[in-house]
Design a protein around this motif. Structure first.
Motif, PDB file in Angstrom:
ATOM      1  N   GLY A 246       0.811  -1.206   0.000  1.00 51.20           N
ATOM      2  CA  GLY A 246       0.000   0.000   0.000  1.00 51.20           C
ATOM      3  C   GLY A 246       0.849   1.262   0.000  1.00 51.20           C
ATOM      4  O   GLY A 246       0.465   2.282  -0.582  1.00 51.20           O
ATOM      5  N   CYS A 247       2.017   1.185   0.636  1.00 49.87           N
ATOM      6  CA  CYS A 247       2.935   2.320   0.675  1.00 49.87           C
ATOM      7  C   CYS A 247       3.306   2.777  -0.732  1.00 49.87           C
ATOM      8  O   CYS A 247       3.305   3.980  -1.039  1.00 49.87           O
ATOM      9  N   GLU A 249       1.630   1.966  -3.542  1.00 50.55           N
ATOM     10  CA  GLU A 249       0.426   2.413  -4.248  1.00 50.55           C
ATOM     11  C   GLU A 249       0.197   3.899  -3.991  1.00 50.55           C
ATOM     12  O   GLU A 249      -0.207   4.642  -4.895  1.00 50.55           O
ATOM     13  N   ILE A 250       0.472   4.336  -2.775  1.00 48.59           N
ATOM     14  CA  ILE A 250       0.339   5.757  -2.442  1.00 48.59           C
ATOM     15  C   ILE A 250       1.361   6.582  -3.223  1.00 48.59           C
ATOM     16  O   ILE A 250       1.043   7.678  -3.722  1.00 48.59           O
ATOM     17  N   ALA A 254       0.288   9.474  -5.869  1.00 53.27           N
ATOM     18  CA  ALA A 254       0.772  10.852  -5.724  1.00 53.27           C
ATOM     19  C   ALA A 254       1.499  11.300  -6.983  1.00 53.27           C
ATOM     20  O   ALA A 254       1.322  12.442  -7.448  1.00 53.27           O
ATOM     21  N   GLY A 271       3.926   6.869   3.185  1.00 48.40           N
ATOM     22  CA  GLY A 271       2.904   5.879   2.861  1.00 48.40           C
ATOM     23  C   GLY A 271       2.942   4.686   3.785  1.00 48.40           C
ATOM     24  O   GLY A 271       1.897   4.161   4.203  1.00 48.40           O
ATOM     25  N   CYS A 275      -0.071   3.497   6.263  1.00 46.46           N
ATOM     26  CA  CYS A 275      -0.628   2.141   6.157  1.00 46.46           C
ATOM     27  C   CYS A 275      -0.465   1.372   7.461  1.00 46.46           C
ATOM     28  O   CYS A 275      -1.337   0.574   7.831  1.00 46.46           O
ATOM     29  N   PHE A 311      -4.545  14.576  -0.112  1.00 48.58           N
ATOM     30  CA  PHE A 311      -4.069  13.275   0.367  1.00 48.58           C
ATOM     31  C   PHE A 311      -5.206  12.255   0.378  1.00 48.58           C
ATOM     32  O   PHE A 311      -4.991  11.071   0.094  1.00 48.58           O
ATOM     33  N   VAL A 314      -5.348  10.978  -3.017  1.00 48.10           N
ATOM     34  CA  VAL A 314      -4.234  10.055  -3.263  1.00 48.10           C
ATOM     35  C   VAL A 314      -4.562   8.668  -2.726  1.00 48.10           C
ATOM     36  O   VAL A 314      -4.409   7.660  -3.435  1.00 48.10           O
ATOM     37  N   VAL A 315      -5.007   8.600  -1.482  1.00 49.91           N
ATOM     38  CA  VAL A 315      -5.297   7.299  -0.863  1.00 49.91           C
ATOM     39  C   VAL A 315      -6.481   6.623  -1.557  1.00 49.91           C
ATOM     40  O   VAL A 315      -6.490   5.400  -1.752  1.00 49.91           O
ATOM     41  N   ALA A 318      -5.124   5.278  -4.851  1.00 47.19           N
ATOM     42  CA  ALA A 318      -3.970   4.372  -4.749  1.00 47.19           C
ATOM     43  C   ALA A 318      -4.244   2.935  -5.199  1.00 47.19           C
ATOM     44  O   ALA A 318      -3.445   2.368  -5.964  1.00 47.19           O
ATOM     45  N   LEU A 329      -5.019  -1.212   1.946  1.00 42.77           N
ATOM     46  CA  LEU A 329      -5.931  -0.261   1.298  1.00 42.77           C
ATOM     47  C   LEU A 329      -7.089  -0.985   0.614  1.00 42.77           C
ATOM     48  O   LEU A 329      -8.247  -0.566   0.722  1.00 42.77           O
TER      49      LEU A 329
END
Length: 353
Positions: A246-247, A249-250, A254, A271, A275, A311, A314-315, A318, A329
Motif C-alpha cells: 500500500g505504501c 500504491e500511495i 501521488a 505511505g 498504512c 491526500f 491520493v489514498v 492508490a 488499502l
C-alpha cells in the motif's frame, strides 16, 4: 535422498566503500566483467565530467555517454548509441534516473550491466526493475538484475543530503509491504516467498533501529546494503511484492495526481507510516515514526506539500495503481469520507509522538 534447490539471480560482485569509482577498472577486471575496460560508461549530467576524469586512468578504452531525464525515450536513445560498437558491459554511474535508464537500455540490447550508485535515494540500485517516465507517467519495467553493484561512499557523502536520506524511507517501507504480503496470504491464499521476505526484512529492521545518520559511514554502509538487499529480494521473488505494498500504491497515486510532490523514498516512508496506522500496529507505528523523525523525513501530507483533500484523493486513487495487488488499502476499501476521518486520527497520532 534428492537434493532440492533453486537458482537465484544475484550480482556477481557487490562493493560498498569509499574510492570505488576511481578503482572501477580493477573491480571490473577482478570480477571477470571486463579485462580491458571495453565498456560503455553512462553518467548523468551533474557529475559526468568529474567521473570521467576519475575513471579515465583505469578505463582508457571506455566510451562515456551522458543521459538525461530518466525517461523511456532516453533509455531507447541510449540503447541505440550502445550499438555503435561491441562492449563487454554497460557501467551506469550516478543516481536512480541514470541507473534505471542504463538498466533498461542494457537489457533491451542484451548487454551485462554494472550499477555504480553515487546516491542512496531508493532500492533501484540493485533491483530487476527500471522506473522510467513514459507519456508523463512513471512506469515500472522489468529488467535484468545488475551484474555487479558498487556504491561509492565518497560520492554519497558529497551528494544532496535530502536525496540520500530518502533511501531510509524506501527501506523501512519494506516493513509495511511485508505486512501487506502477509495479509494477502491470510485473505486470498497468496503464496509468500520466505527467502525474499527475509532479504527485504533484514535490511529494513537494521535501518529502522540503527543509531547514526548520513554523516556516519557505518550507518550509510548499512543503508546501502539494505537497499541492495531489497533489490535482491525482488529478484528472488520475481516481482516487487517484498518491497511494495500500500505504501507504494500511495507513491504511484501521488506521482499520477500531483507530480513532483516529493521523492520516491520520502513518499514511501510517509505511505508506510500511514498504512501501518491503518493496520492498527501501534508498536510498528511508533518505531517507524521515531525513525522518520530521527532522519528528518516526512510523516504527514503537509510535510510533502499536500493538503488533506489532496491526500484523501491520493489514498482513494492508490488501489487503482496496482489492481492486481492486495494491501491494507484494498482490504479496508475506505470511502473518501472514511479516509478523511482516518487521516484526522492519523495526524493526531503523529502529533502526539
Amino acid at each position: 535422498m534428492p537434493l532440492l534447490a533453486r537458482s537465484v539471480q544475484t550480482p556477481l560482485h557487490i562493493d560498498v566503500r569509499r574510492g570505488a569509482v576511481a578503482d572501477l577498472g580493477r573491480i571490473l577486471a577482478d570480477g571477470r566483467i571486463s579485462a580491458g575496460g571495453d565498456v560503455a560508461v553512462v553518467v548523468g549530467p551533474g557529475q559526468g565530467q568529474r567521473i570521467a576524469e576519475l575513471i579515465q586512468p583505469s578505463l582508457r578504452s571506455a566510451d562515456i555517454y551522458t543521459t538525461v531525464g530518466g525517461t523511456l525515450d532516453a533509455a531507447i536513445e541510449l540503447g541505440g548509441k550502445l550499438r555503435s560498437r561491441s562492449y563487454d558491459a554497460v557501467v551506469a554511474i550516478g543516481g536512480g534516473k541514470t541507473v534505471d535508464t542504463a538498466k533498461y537500455a542494457a537489457t533491451r540490447y542484451a548487454l551485462p550491466m554494472v550499477s555504480v550508485a553515487t546516491s542512496l535515494a531508493n532500492d533501484g540500485v540493485a533491483s530487476p526493475v527500471a522506473s522510467l517516465i513514459h507519456d508523463g507517467i512513471k512506469r515500472s519495467y522489468g529488467v535484468h538484475i545488475p551484474l555487479a553493484v558498487v556504491v561509492d561512499l565518497d560520492f554519497v557523502e558529497n551528494g544532496p543530503e535530502r536525496v540520500n536520506r530518502a533511501g531510509i524511507g524506501d527501506v523501512i517501507s519494506n516493513i509495511s509491504a511485508l505486512a501487506d504480503w502477509d495479509l494477502g496470504r491470510e485473505v486470498r491464499g497468496e503464496p509468500v516467498d520466505g527467502l525474499a521476505a527475509s532479504l527485504a526484512r533484514m535490511g529494513a529492521e537494521a535501518v529502522l533501529t540503527m543509531p547514526g545518520d548520513m554523516t556516519d559511514d557505518a550507518f550509510v554502509t548499512v543503508l546501502a546494503e539494505a537497499l541492495i538487499s531489497s533489490g535482491l529480494a525482488m529478484a528472488v521473488c520475481g516481482s516487487s511484492r517484498p518491497c511494495s505494498g500500500g505504501c507504494h500504491e500511495i507513491i504511484h497515486a501521488a506521482d499520477t495526481l500531483f507530480p513532483g510532490t516529493a521523492s520516491h523514498g520520502e513518499l514511501a516512508g510517509l505511505g508506510a507510516l500511514f498504512c501501518t496506522f491503518l493496520r492498527g500496529d501501534e508498536r510498528r507505528f511508533a518505531q517507524m515514526s521515531d525513525c522518520l523523525v530521527r532522519h528528518q523525513l516526512p510523516r504527514t501530507a503537509a510535510d510533502v506539500g499536500l493538503n488533506s483533500d489532496q491526500f484523501v484523493d491520493v489514498v482513494d486513487f492508490a488501489p487503482k495503481t496496482r489492481p492486481d495487488r492486495y494491501t491494507i488499502l484494498e482490504h479496508l476499501a475506505l470511502s473518501p469520507d472514511e479516509i478523511r476521518r482516518k487521516l484526522a486520527e492519523y495526524d493526531d497520532a503523529v502529533a502526539s509522538r
